[in-house]
Design a protein around this motif. Structure first.
Motif, PDB file in Angstrom:
ATOM      1  N   PHE A 177      39.132  47.818  42.525  1.00  0.00           N
ATOM      2  CA  PHE A 177      39.360  46.420  42.179  1.00  0.00           C
ATOM      3  C   PHE A 177      38.409  46.027  41.054  1.00  0.00           C
ATOM      4  N   MET A 178      38.938  45.304  40.096  1.00  0.00           N
ATOM      5  CA  MET A 178      38.144  44.783  38.985  1.00  0.00           C
ATOM      6  C   MET A 178      37.950  43.283  39.180  1.00  0.00           C
ATOM      7  N   VAL A 179      36.708  42.844  39.130  1.00  0.00           N
ATOM      8  CA  VAL A 179      36.431  41.412  39.216  1.00  0.00           C
ATOM      9  C   VAL A 179      35.931  40.913  37.871  1.00  0.00           C
ATOM     10  N   GLY A 180      36.113  39.623  37.654  1.00  0.00           N
ATOM     11  CA  GLY A 180      35.604  39.036  36.421  1.00  0.00           C
ATOM     12  C   GLY A 180      36.464  39.259  35.203  1.00  0.00           C
ATOM     13  N   PHE A 181      37.743  39.595  35.406  1.00  0.00           N
ATOM     14  CA  PHE A 181      38.641  39.704  34.261  1.00  0.00           C
ATOM     15  C   PHE A 181      38.735  38.334  33.591  1.00  0.00           C
ATOM     16  N   PRO A 182      38.828  38.285  32.270  1.00  0.00           N
ATOM     17  CA  PRO A 182      38.874  36.982  31.587  1.00  0.00           C
ATOM     18  C   PRO A 182      39.920  36.043  32.201  1.00  0.00           C
ATOM     19  N   THR A 183      39.545  34.808  32.373  1.00  0.00           N
ATOM     20  CA  THR A 183      40.329  33.708  32.949  1.00  0.00           C
ATOM     21  C   THR A 183      40.388  33.745  34.474  1.00  0.00           C
ATOM     22  N   GLU A 184      39.802  34.766  35.135  1.00  0.00           N
ATOM     23  CA  GLU A 184      39.859  34.839  36.595  1.00  0.00           C
ATOM     24  C   GLU A 184      39.189  33.616  37.210  1.00  0.00           C
ATOM     25  N   THR A 185      39.949  32.851  37.966  1.00  0.00           N
ATOM     26  CA  THR A 185      39.429  31.652  38.614  1.00  0.00           C
ATOM     27  C   THR A 185      38.907  31.981  40.001  1.00  0.00           C
ATOM     28  N   ASN A 186      38.226  31.017  40.604  1.00  0.00           N
ATOM     29  CA  ASN A 186      37.761  31.197  41.977  1.00  0.00           C
ATOM     30  C   ASN A 186      38.944  31.412  42.917  1.00  0.00           C
ATOM     31  N   GLU A 187      40.028  30.670  42.692  1.00  0.00           N
ATOM     32  CA  GLU A 187      41.210  30.808  43.540  1.00  0.00           C
ATOM     33  C   GLU A 187      41.824  32.206  43.411  1.00  0.00           C
ATOM     34  N   GLN A 188      41.890  32.727  42.199  1.00  0.00           N
ATOM     35  CA  GLN A 188      42.448  34.067  41.994  1.00  0.00           C
ATOM     36  C   GLN A 188      41.561  35.129  42.642  1.00  0.00           C
ATOM     37  N   PHE A 189      40.264  34.942  42.549  1.00  0.00           N
ATOM     38  CA  PHE A 189      39.350  35.862  43.220  1.00  0.00           C
ATOM     39  C   PHE A 189      39.510  35.772  44.734  1.00  0.00           C
ATOM     40  N   GLU A 190      39.700  34.576  45.254  1.00  0.00           N
ATOM     41  CA  GLU A 190      39.914  34.408  46.695  1.00  0.00           C
ATOM     42  C   GLU A 190      41.196  35.099  47.141  1.00  0.00           C
ATOM     43  N   ASN A 191      42.224  35.105  46.288  1.00  0.00           N
ATOM     44  CA  ASN A 191      43.455  35.839  46.613  1.00  0.00           C
ATOM     45  C   ASN A 191      43.157  37.325  46.812  1.00  0.00           C
ATOM     46  N   CYS A 229      40.191  38.610  47.631  1.00  0.00           N
ATOM     47  CA  CYS A 229      39.373  38.754  48.834  1.00  0.00           C
ATOM     48  C   CYS A 229      40.229  38.689  50.105  1.00  0.00           C
ATOM     49  N   ALA A 230      41.193  37.771  50.125  1.00  0.00           N
ATOM     50  CA  ALA A 230      42.065  37.647  51.296  1.00  0.00           C
ATOM     51  C   ALA A 230      42.867  38.924  51.503  1.00  0.00           C
ATOM     52  N   PHE A 231      43.324  39.522  50.423  1.00  0.00           N
ATOM     53  CA  PHE A 231      44.049  40.793  50.492  1.00  0.00           C
ATOM     54  C   PHE A 231      43.157  41.884  51.076  1.00  0.00           C
ATOM     55  N   ALA A 232      41.910  41.957  50.598  1.00  0.00           N
ATOM     56  CA  ALA A 232      40.984  42.973  51.098  1.00  0.00           C
ATOM     57  C   ALA A 232      40.672  42.768  52.574  1.00  0.00           C
ATOM     58  N   ILE A 244      30.342  39.740  47.005  1.00  0.00           N
ATOM     59  CA  ILE A 244      31.212  39.146  48.032  1.00  0.00           C
ATOM     60  C   ILE A 244      32.275  40.138  48.467  1.00  0.00           C
ATOM     61  N   LEU A 245      32.943  40.759  47.509  1.00  0.00           N
ATOM     62  CA  LEU A 245      33.994  41.720  47.832  1.00  0.00           C
ATOM     63  C   LEU A 245      33.407  42.952  48.511  1.00  0.00           C
ATOM     64  N   GLY A 246      32.214  43.360  48.071  1.00  0.00           N
ATOM     65  CA  GLY A 246      31.545  44.498  48.688  1.00  0.00           C
ATOM     66  C   GLY A 246      31.213  44.246  50.149  1.00  0.00           C
ATOM     67  N   GLN A 247      30.796  43.032  50.478  1.00  0.00           N
ATOM     68  CA  GLN A 247      30.490  42.699  51.865  1.00  0.00           C
ATOM     69  C   GLN A 247      31.745  42.691  52.733  1.00  0.00           C
ATOM     70  N   ILE A 248      32.848  42.251  52.161  1.00  0.00           N
ATOM     71  CA  ILE A 248      34.122  42.294  52.901  1.00  0.00           C
ATOM     72  C   ILE A 248      34.487  43.733  53.226  1.00  0.00           C
ATOM     73  N   HIS A 249      34.351  44.594  52.231  1.00  0.00           N
ATOM     74  CA  HIS A 249      34.692  46.008  52.437  1.00  0.00           C
ATOM     75  C   HIS A 249      33.746  46.660  53.444  1.00  0.00           C
ATOM     76  N   LEU A 250      32.470  46.330  53.372  1.00  0.00           N
ATOM     77  CA  LEU A 250      31.499  46.898  54.302  1.00  0.00           C
ATOM     78  C   LEU A 250      31.815  46.495  55.737  1.00  0.00           C
ATOM     79  N   GLN A 251      32.152  45.234  55.948  1.00  0.00           N
ATOM     80  CA  GLN A 251      32.482  44.780  57.297  1.00  0.00           C
ATOM     81  C   GLN A 251      33.722  45.492  57.828  1.00  0.00           C
ATOM     82  N   LYS A 252      34.719  45.667  56.965  1.00  0.00           N
ATOM     83  CA  LYS A 252      35.927  46.394  57.373  1.00  0.00           C
ATOM     84  C   LYS A 252      35.593  47.844  57.710  1.00  0.00           C
ATOM     85  N   ALA A 253      34.706  48.455  56.932  1.00  0.00           N
ATOM     86  CA  ALA A 253      34.314  49.845  57.174  1.00  0.00           C
ATOM     87  C   ALA A 253      33.592  49.980  58.507  1.00  0.00           C
TER      88      ALA A 253
END
Length: 434
Positions: free
Chosen positions: A295-309, A311-314, A353-362
């Motif tokens: 997963f790539m984070v911080g792509f240009p124009t990425e909003t908080n809502e798009q990042f949350e999408n 995270c919810a998927f992960a 944030i995404l790393g912590q989600i993945h760690l908890q799932k692991a």
């Protein structure tokens, strides 16, 4: 007198294969390969140029090796992706380097070392030569095998097409022949790689031929065939069923999804959408196939809502292995023109944030393994833990989680039945069943 050459290989496993072919050219011409850079007559640095950090590592390594020229080393040669894209500027900025070879010119390395080619920049614009001779640098029981070079996907953030060129498949016969050489030398696990493995065959056969290739390769005497770098839109039910029900295929697939939000995927010029990605996760989970993605984070124009999408998927998806990285602005790519850009501090926060989600799932997944018996290929020893180290078919070497286990004795490359007794974040802990 035999001359010695030391080689530094940077970047991905595809680059490693290029290095292995180059080592074979050197050995066949009478050169000794040494790991002692202070005692080498010549040093070769095979470089990566995918993102800025890789280019920085490559330049730092070249400068470090340039210091060796003050000792015994007489020739310093830089090969691979960096000179393929930046040869002229490198030639101006690095006078210490004797020659620069691009990604299609490895077979000229001996001629360069012997002074038969006098130019500092060597590139004749031809396609890469696929040679089967290699000196495998991985442990004896597994090896990477390239099925193609180049890329036709043109993701807006990626420089690979400008470095490696258009997609070019090898023939099935060529790949199977090289695989046979590897298995004859004791390789038990073959890992298929390319910029896009799922595109295999379309340019030479007029159809996607990956399943045909898998069926031919699994006729060989191998333990596992593993698939890396599979693009979502070409992951068919036929392919997933071949992975799930062919006994010689590892129940594993690497599919770089990059994101989940449809708006970001479109800006990336990805051919998949969120519905397809969710479908793939559901199918691999139902078939018992371990999924790796990036997963790539911080792509240009990425909003908080798009990042949350994303995270919810992960959070809701059964993805066993996730690589997370921040967008890097690469010149001459379409995404470099997109604004607004995401600040570096925000990128780092999103990685965390995404790393912590993945760690908890692991951690949750690891608990489910406790009490189960799994097949583990032994590969190393952890002296701090005083335990053997291996991995299951659900883990690729070097990048995925591990299994630490106790046993009276273990041979590298052999498979042992291990009862899992505990889990430690991403890794599992167990003991061999006697």
């Amino acid at each position: 007198m035999t001359k010695s050459v030391a080689v530094v290989s940077l970047g991905c496993d595809k680059n490693r294969i290029d290095t292995e072919h180059m080592l074979a050219y050197l050995a066949d011409s009478g050169y000794d390969i040494t790991y002692d850079f202070d005692d080498a007559d010549a040093i070769i640095v095979n470089t990566c140029a995918f993102i800025a950090s890789a280019r920085e590592e490559a330049i730092d390594t070249v400068l470090e090796m340039a210091e060796k020229k003050k000792q015994k080393c007489k020739r310093l040669i830089v090969t691979g992706c960096l000179p393929q894209k930046y040869s002229q500027s490198l030639s101006d900025e690095l006078p210490e380097v004797d020659a620069f070879l691009g990604v299609n010119d490895y077979d000229k390395i001996v001629s360069v070392l012997e002074g038969k080619i006098s130019e500092r920049i060597i590139s004749d614009g031809r396609d890469r030569v696929f040679d089967q001779n290699r000196i495998v640098t991985t442990p004896n029981h597994y090896a990477y095998l390239s099925v193609a070079d180049g890329c036709d996907n043109f993701c807006t953030f990626c420089t690979i097409p400008s470095i490696r060129g258009r997609y070019r498949s090898r023939s099935i016969e060529s790949i199977v022949s090289e695989a046979k050489q590897l298995t004859d030398d004791g390789v038990k696990e073959i890992i298929l790689v390319a910029q896009d493995v799922t595109r295999y065959g379309i340019d030479i056969y007029g159809r996607y031929a990956l399943v045909d290739l898998i069926k031919e390769l699994t006729k060989l005497d191998i333990l596992w065939l593993r698939l890396m770098y599979c693009y979502p839109e070409l992951v068919t039910d036929e392919l997933l069923n071949e992975i799930a029900f062919n006994d010689k295929v590892a129940k594993y697939i690497d599919i770089p999804m990059q994101h989940f939000d449809n708006g970001i995927l479109k800006l990336m010029n990805r051919r998949s959408d969120s519905a397809l990605l969710q479908s793939i996760v559901d199918k691999t989970s139902a078939l018992g196939i371990s999924l790796r993605t990036t997963f790539m984070v911080g792509f240009p124009t990425e909003t908080n809502e798009q990042f949350e999408n994303l995270c919810a998927f992960a959070k809701r998806s059964d993805i066993e292995h996730i690589g997370i990285f921040a967008y890097s602005t690469e010149e001459d790519t379409p995404s470099a023109k997109l604004k607004p850009r995401v600040p570096l501090a925000v990128k780092k926060q999103r990685i965390d944030i995404l790393g912590q989600i993945h760690l908890q799932k692991a951690r949750e997944r690891g608990k489910k393994y406790i009490g189960k018996v799994v097949d583990v290929v032994y590969e190393d020893i952890d002296y701090d833990r005083n335990m053997f180290v291996g991995r299951t078919q659900y883990n690729a070497p070097e990048i995925d989680s591990l299994v630490y286990f106790t046993a009276d004795f273990a041979d590298v490359g052999n498979v042992y039945k291990v009862r899992i007794t505990d889990a430690d974040d991403y890794d599992l802990i167990g003991e061999v069943i006697k």
